[in-house]
Design a protein around this motif. Sequence first.
Motif, PDB file in Angstrom:
ATOM      1  N   SER A  20       0.853  -1.189   0.000  1.00 30.80           N
ATOM      2  CA  SER A  20       0.000   0.000   0.000  1.00 30.80           C
ATOM      3  C   SER A  20       0.887   1.236   0.000  1.00 30.80           C
ATOM      4  O   SER A  20       2.029   1.193   0.464  1.00 30.80           O
ATOM      5  CB  SER A  20      -0.922   0.014   1.225  1.00 30.80           C
ATOM      6  N   VAL A  21       0.346   2.321  -0.551  1.00 34.50           N
ATOM      7  CA  VAL A  21       1.052   3.600  -0.599  1.00 34.50           C
ATOM      8  C   VAL A  21       0.084   4.684  -0.150  1.00 34.50           C
ATOM      9  O   VAL A  21      -1.044   4.766  -0.652  1.00 34.50           O
ATOM     10  CB  VAL A  21       1.572   3.917  -2.023  1.00 34.50           C
ATOM     11  N   TYR A  22       0.535   5.487   0.806  1.00 30.68           N
ATOM     12  CA  TYR A  22      -0.233   6.633   1.281  1.00 30.68           C
ATOM     13  C   TYR A  22       0.593   7.889   1.089  1.00 30.68           C
ATOM     14  O   TYR A  22       1.823   7.856   1.222  1.00 30.68           O
ATOM     15  CB  TYR A  22      -0.559   6.498   2.777  1.00 30.68           C
ATOM     16  N   VAL A  23      -0.071   8.995   0.796  1.00 28.72           N
ATOM     17  CA  VAL A  23       0.605  10.286   0.724  1.00 28.72           C
ATOM     18  C   VAL A  23      -0.006  11.194   1.785  1.00 28.72           C
ATOM     19  O   VAL A  23      -1.220  11.183   1.995  1.00 28.72           O
ATOM     20  CB  VAL A  23       0.503  10.925  -0.686  1.00 28.72           C
ATOM     21  N   THR A  24       0.846  11.947   2.473  1.00 27.38           N
ATOM     22  CA  THR A  24       0.394  12.929   3.455  1.00 27.38           C
ATOM     23  C   THR A  24       0.823  14.301   2.968  1.00 27.38           C
ATOM     24  O   THR A  24       2.025  14.571   2.816  1.00 27.38           O
ATOM     25  CB  THR A  24       0.981  12.640   4.849  1.00 27.38           C
ATOM     26  N   ILE A  25      -0.176  15.148   2.690  1.00 29.09           N
ATOM     27  CA  ILE A  25       0.066  16.502   2.182  1.00 29.09           C
ATOM     28  C   ILE A  25      -0.632  17.479   3.114  1.00 29.09           C
ATOM     29  O   ILE A  25      -1.856  17.411   3.285  1.00 29.09           O
ATOM     30  CB  ILE A  25      -0.499  16.678   0.750  1.00 29.09           C
ATOM     31  N   ASP A  26       0.124  18.378   3.707  1.00 24.78           N
ATOM     32  CA  ASP A  26      -0.434  19.397   4.604  1.00 24.78           C
ATOM     33  C   ASP A  26      -1.385  18.789   5.644  1.00 24.78           C
ATOM     34  O   ASP A  26      -2.468  19.306   5.894  1.00 24.78           O
ATOM     35  CB  ASP A  26      -1.161  20.488   3.799  1.00 24.78           C
ATOM     36  N   GLY A 117       9.747  14.476   3.169  1.00 21.37           N
ATOM     37  CA  GLY A 117      10.121  15.653   2.386  1.00 21.37           C
ATOM     38  C   GLY A 117      10.172  15.397   0.894  1.00 21.37           C
ATOM     39  O   GLY A 117      11.080  15.864   0.212  1.00 21.37           O
ATOM     40  N   CYS A 118       9.183  14.681   0.369  1.00 16.34           N
ATOM     41  CA  CYS A 118       9.134  14.388  -1.068  1.00 16.34           C
ATOM     42  C   CYS A 118       8.741  15.642  -1.851  1.00 16.34           C
ATOM     43  O   CYS A 118       7.965  16.470  -1.376  1.00 16.34           O
ATOM     44  CB  CYS A 118       8.112  13.292  -1.361  1.00 16.34           C
ATOM     45  N   ASN A 119       9.271  15.731  -3.066  1.00 13.17           N
ATOM     46  CA  ASN A 119       8.963  16.857  -3.942  1.00 13.17           C
ATOM     47  C   ASN A 119       9.127  16.387  -5.383  1.00 13.17           C
ATOM     48  O   ASN A 119      10.172  15.824  -5.733  1.00 13.17           O
ATOM     49  CB  ASN A 119       9.900  18.034  -3.636  1.00 13.17           C
ATOM     50  N   PHE A 120       8.093  16.591  -6.206  1.00  9.34           N
ATOM     51  CA  PHE A 120       8.135  16.129  -7.589  1.00  9.34           C
ATOM     52  C   PHE A 120       9.126  16.929  -8.420  1.00  9.34           C
ATOM     53  O   PHE A 120       9.264  18.132  -8.254  1.00  9.34           O
ATOM     54  CB  PHE A 120       6.753  16.223  -8.247  1.00  9.34           C
ATOM     55  N   ASP A 121       9.799  16.226  -9.333  1.00 10.71           N
ATOM     56  CA  ASP A 121      10.672  16.872 -10.311  1.00 10.71           C
ATOM     57  C   ASP A 121       9.837  17.401 -11.474  1.00 10.71           C
ATOM     58  O   ASP A 121      10.141  18.435 -12.043  1.00 10.71           O
ATOM     59  CB  ASP A 121      11.696  15.876 -10.861  1.00 10.71           C
ATOM     60  N   GLU A 122       8.828  16.648 -11.838  1.00  6.24           N
ATOM     61  CA  GLU A 122       7.936  17.036 -12.919  1.00  6.24           C
ATOM     62  C   GLU A 122       6.580  16.378 -12.685  1.00  6.24           C
ATOM     63  O   GLU A 122       6.478  15.399 -11.962  1.00  6.24           O
ATOM     64  CB  GLU A 122       8.496  16.629 -14.285  1.00  6.24           C
ATOM     65  N   GLN A 123       5.551  16.933 -13.301  1.00  4.45           N
ATOM     66  CA  GLN A 123       4.203  16.409 -13.114  1.00  4.45           C
ATOM     67  C   GLN A 123       3.409  16.602 -14.394  1.00  4.45           C
ATOM     68  O   GLN A 123       3.470  17.684 -14.987  1.00  4.45           O
ATOM     69  CB  GLN A 123       3.507  17.155 -11.961  1.00  4.45           C
ATOM     70  N   ILE A 124       2.705  15.596 -14.837  1.00  2.00           N
ATOM     71  CA  ILE A 124       1.848  15.729 -16.013  1.00  2.00           C
ATOM     72  C   ILE A 124       0.709  16.683 -15.670  1.00  2.00           C
ATOM     73  O   ILE A 124       0.062  16.553 -14.630  1.00  2.00           O
ATOM     74  CB  ILE A 124       1.309  14.357 -16.460  1.00  2.00           C
ATOM     75  N   VAL A 125       0.469  17.645 -16.537  1.00  2.00           N
ATOM     76  CA  VAL A 125      -0.596  18.631 -16.327  1.00  2.00           C
ATOM     77  C   VAL A 125      -1.893  18.154 -16.983  1.00  2.00           C
ATOM     78  O   VAL A 125      -2.968  18.280 -16.402  1.00  2.00           O
ATOM     79  CB  VAL A 125      -0.173  20.015 -16.871  1.00  2.00           C
ATOM     80  N   ALA A 126      -1.795  17.617 -18.193  1.00  2.50           N
ATOM     81  CA  ALA A 126      -2.969  17.088 -18.897  1.00  2.50           C
ATOM     82  C   ALA A 126      -2.497  15.968 -19.812  1.00  2.50           C
ATOM     83  O   ALA A 126      -1.349  15.966 -20.261  1.00  2.50           O
ATOM     84  CB  ALA A 126      -3.651  18.185 -19.708  1.00  2.50           C
ATOM     85  N   LYS A 127      -3.408  15.017 -20.072  1.00  5.30           N
ATOM     86  CA  LYS A 127      -3.009  13.873 -20.894  1.00  5.30           C
ATOM     87  C   LYS A 127      -4.221  13.304 -21.610  1.00  5.30           C
ATOM     88  O   LYS A 127      -5.288  13.174 -21.016  1.00  5.30           O
ATOM     89  CB  LYS A 127      -2.366  12.792 -20.008  1.00  5.30           C
ATOM     90  N   VAL A 128      -4.054  12.979 -22.874  1.00  4.82           N
ATOM     91  CA  VAL A 128      -5.050  12.243 -23.657  1.00  4.82           C
ATOM     92  C   VAL A 128      -4.295  11.248 -24.527  1.00  4.82           C
ATOM     93  O   VAL A 128      -3.097  11.408 -24.773  1.00  4.82           O
ATOM     94  CB  VAL A 128      -5.927  13.166 -24.548  1.00  4.82           C
ATOM     95  N   GLU A 129      -5.009  10.224 -24.970  1.00  2.00           N
ATOM     96  CA  GLU A 129      -4.394   9.226 -25.837  1.00  2.00           C
ATOM     97  C   GLU A 129      -5.511   8.458 -26.528  1.00  2.00           C
ATOM     98  O   GLU A 129      -6.421   7.966 -25.866  1.00  2.00           O
ATOM     99  CB  GLU A 129      -3.531   8.289 -24.988  1.00  2.00           C
ATOM    100  N   ALA A 130      -5.431   8.372 -27.842  1.00  2.00           N
ATOM    101  CA  ALA A 130      -6.430   7.609 -28.583  1.00  2.00           C
ATOM    102  C   ALA A 130      -6.221   6.123 -28.312  1.00  2.00           C
ATOM    103  O   ALA A 130      -5.103   5.662 -28.147  1.00  2.00           O
ATOM    104  CB  ALA A 130      -6.313   7.893 -30.079  1.00  2.00           C
TER     105      ALA A 130
END
Length: 160
Positions: A20-26, A117-130
Motif C-alpha cells: 500500500s502507498v499513502y501520501v500525506t500533504i499538509d 520531504g518528497c517533492n516532484f521533479d515534474e508532473q503531467i498537467v494534462a493527458k489524452v491518448e487515442a
Amino acid sequence: MADMTQLMNAKDAVWAGAASVYVTIDGNRYKLIQCTSLEATGKKNKKEIPILGRVSAGNKSAGIKYTGKMSGYYNTSIFRKLLKNYQDTGVDTYFDLTVTNDDETAAVGKQTVILKGCNFDEQIVAKVEAGGDPLVEDASFTFESYEMPTEFTELSGMTV
C-alpha cells in the motif's frame, strides 16, 4: 550438498501486489489506490581518495541523494494541484509517502518505509491518448530522508 535448512522457501518471496502507498500533504492523508509501482533509491556520493603506496584509489562516502519514481493510473488531481499552487503562489509543497509491503504468506512479515520531504521533479498537467487503454502517468521525485518504523524479520537460515 546444500544444507536444506538454509534455503529460502518460495512463499517467502514478497509478492509485489501485497503493498500500500499513502501520501500525506499538509496534514491530509490519502491512500494512493491508483499507484501501480513505486521505487525509492538512495545513491551515495563517493569521493575518490588517492593513497600513497597503492595503485588503487580508495572511495569515501561524502553524502547521499534520494530519488524516486512512481507510476499510476491518471485519475486523481491531487498532485496536479500541487504544481498549480506552485505556479500561482510560488510556494512549493513537500509531502511524505508511506510505503508498506505486507505479504501475509511470507515469513518476513511486513516492512513500512516513510519517505520524508518528497517533492516532484515534474508532473503531467494534462493527458489524452487515442485507443482503449487506461491512461497512466509516471512521476519522478526527490526526498530528504526516510524512516523505517517496521522492518522485515530475518528469515530462518540467514544467520549462520
